[in-house]
Design an enzyme around this catalytic site. Structure first.
Site, PDB file in Angstrom:
ATOM      1  N   ARG A  65     -76.388 -32.237 -33.666  1.00 19.69           N
ATOM      2  CA  ARG A  65     -74.941 -32.169 -33.485  1.00 19.69           C
ATOM      3  C   ARG A  65     -74.232 -32.901 -34.629  1.00 19.69           C
ATOM      4  O   ARG A  65     -73.330 -32.369 -35.276  1.00 19.69           O
ATOM      5  CB  ARG A  65     -74.534 -32.802 -32.154  1.00 19.69           C
TER       6      ARG A  65
ATOM      7  N   SER B 244     -80.758 -32.590 -29.899  1.00 14.85           N
ATOM      8  CA  SER B 244     -79.328 -32.249 -29.851  1.00 14.85           C
ATOM      9  C   SER B 244     -78.491 -33.367 -30.463  1.00 14.85           C
ATOM     10  O   SER B 244     -77.511 -33.121 -31.165  1.00 14.85           O
ATOM     11  CB  SER B 244     -78.897 -31.981 -28.412  1.00 14.85           C
TER      12      SER B 244
ATOM     13  N   ASN C 225     -72.222 -30.890 -37.725  1.00 11.58           N
ATOM     14  CA  ASN C 225     -70.795 -31.109 -37.947  1.00 11.58           C
ATOM     15  C   ASN C 225     -70.504 -31.610 -39.350  1.00 11.58           C
ATOM     16  O   ASN C 225     -69.604 -31.122 -40.029  1.00 11.58           O
ATOM     17  CB  ASN C 225     -70.274 -32.127 -36.933  1.00 11.58           C
TER      18      ASN C 225
END
Lengths: 288, 156
Positions: free
Chosen positions: A221, A217, A225
């Site tokens: 992440r 994660s 993004n």
């Protein structure tokens, strides 16, 4: 750009400059995505590594210059900037991490500043660095993906390093037995030995997923993004080639998206740092 | 989007940066920060201490001033008292002296008066005798009639 199709343009901007073993058996740069794929694991994204290392060295030199001249009297502009960062990171670490470990704060500072700098490449107009690199190398079609954090290898490299630290400190603080016990005996536990034995696989499954989800994660992440952000920048950049009206719209969009992204890049760097501190703090807690 | 050895390179670079940061960047900066914090705290401490000292000094000064004023008032009071006392004493002395002088004067006057009376008495005797001589036409033997004249003079 006019000669290229839009998808070609996007492809070109999102392909890394890969150095590895070519299908012919010799080492060299891949000329297209397929060749890069065929190189397998033992290949390097020269652009990702190059830009990130340059930025890392920039960070190190800048902060070292400030640290060398650090004084407890009136600080200069550079020292002030560095002190603000250090104080901010130190505060975040003190709020979250209650153990004693000299590594955590410098680690958090490095992550924050380095990830921020890598993210910051996002704000440079998408064609600047690739054109510069093309000019320097003399090859107009050289691949270059200048935002290292849009490469999952970079974010995964960071996240796996953090993961290694999590494992290291978990075992160091709790011992191998304690760490395995934490994985196997929680969240479900029973006084009855037989029931406990039945519960162990369930616990292991849950805890291992939790554990492995941490680096994944963390990496995805940041990557997600920045990748999405860069893609939008590239799409906006395509508009510049679409006539006066579309170009003007592109300028406005570019500006708006860049302003928004100032927030995103700082936030993502901060989240990465904060989660690293939290994970390492959990690794140091021995209260199960 | 291949996962390849880049991530190893990235990790290695990361650890090198972290170690460098931990050895050469973090300690001097954080030391400088702590030192400055201490300095500022000490400075603020000193300032508040100085302010307290100033207040104490102010208090001391005003107290001394009050004491001095009280002392001065007391001195003035004493001086006034002493002055009235001196005036009273002087008045008393003057009265005593005046009485003495008066008494002396009276005594002198009395004495003189007595002298004068005696003289007058004597003269009166002589006058009476000579008056009687004139009336009788003969002289009276002063010595023979001295006793009579004396008696007469004493009666006057």
């Amino acid at each position: 750009m006019a000669a290229e199709s839009a998808s070609g343009y996007i492809q070109h901007h999102l392909t890394n400059l890969t150095y590895g073993r070519l299908a012919s058996g010799e080492w060299g740069f891949a000329h297209n995505a397929l060749e890069a794929k065929q190189m397998g694991f033992w290949a390097f994204h020269v652009d990702t590594l190059g830009v990130s290392v340059i930025l890392g060295v920039l960070f190190i030199l800048l902060f070292r210059a400030a640290a060398r001249r650090a004084t407890s009297d009136r600080p200069g502009a550079l020292q002030n900037l560095v002190e603000v960062m250090v104080e901010f990171v130190d505060g975040s670490v003190k709020d979250t991490f209650h153990g004693r470990n000299a590594l955590i704060a410098p680690l958090a500072l490095t992550i924050f500043v380095w990830v921020f700098l890598m993210n910051f490449m996002d704000l440079l107009p998408v064609d600047w660095l690739p054109k510069l690199i093309a000019l320097v190398t003399g090859d107009p079609h050289v691949f270059s993906r200048v935002v290292p954090t849009t490469d999952p290898n970079a974010t995964l490299g960071l996240a796996l390093s953090v993961f290694a630290l999590i494992l290291f400190y978990s075992i160091k603080v709790k011992g191998i037995g304690g760490f395995l016990g934490e994985l196997a005996l929680h969240p479900f536990s029973s006084k009855n030995i037989l029931v406990q034995i039945v519960l162990i696989p369930v616990n292991l499954l849950l805890e291992l997923v939790t554990l492995i989800a941490k680096p994944i994660s963390l990496a995805l992440r940041l990557f997600g993004n920045l990748y999405a952000g860069e893609l939008i920048f590239i799409l906006i950049a395509i508009m510049f080639g679409g006539g006066l009206l579309l170009g003007a719209l592109g300028v406005a969009l570019q500006w708006a998206w860049a302003v928004f992204h100032i927030l995103i890049i700082v936030l993502q760097a901060f989240i990465f740092m904060m989660l690293t501190i939290v994970y390492l703090s959990m690794a140091h807690e021995d209260n199960h | 989007m291949n996962i390849n050895a880049t991530l190893i390179g990235q990790s290695v670079a990361f650890f090198i940066f972290v170690l460098f940061c931990m050895k050469f960047v973090w300690p001097p900066v954080i030391t400088a920060l702590r030192e400055r914090q201490k300095k500022i705290a000490e400075g603020l401490d000193a300032a508040s201490r100085a302010a307290r000292d100033l207040e104490l000094a102010h208090e001391k000064v005003s107290q001394q001033l009050r004491e001095a004023k009280a002392q001065a008032a007391e001195l003035i009071e004493q001086a006034k008292k002493r002055a009235t006392q001196i005036v009273d004493e002087a008045r008393d002395q003057a009265r005593v002296e005046a009485d003495r002088v008066k008494a002396q004067a009276q005594a002198e006057i009395e004495q003189e008066l007595n002298g004068v009376k005696d003289a007058l008495r004597a003269q009166l005797g002589t006058l009476a005798v000579s008056g009687a001589e004139k009336i009788l036409g003969a002289s009276i033997d002063r010595s023979a009639h001295a006793e009579l004249v004396e008696k007469l003079a004493a009666e006057i």
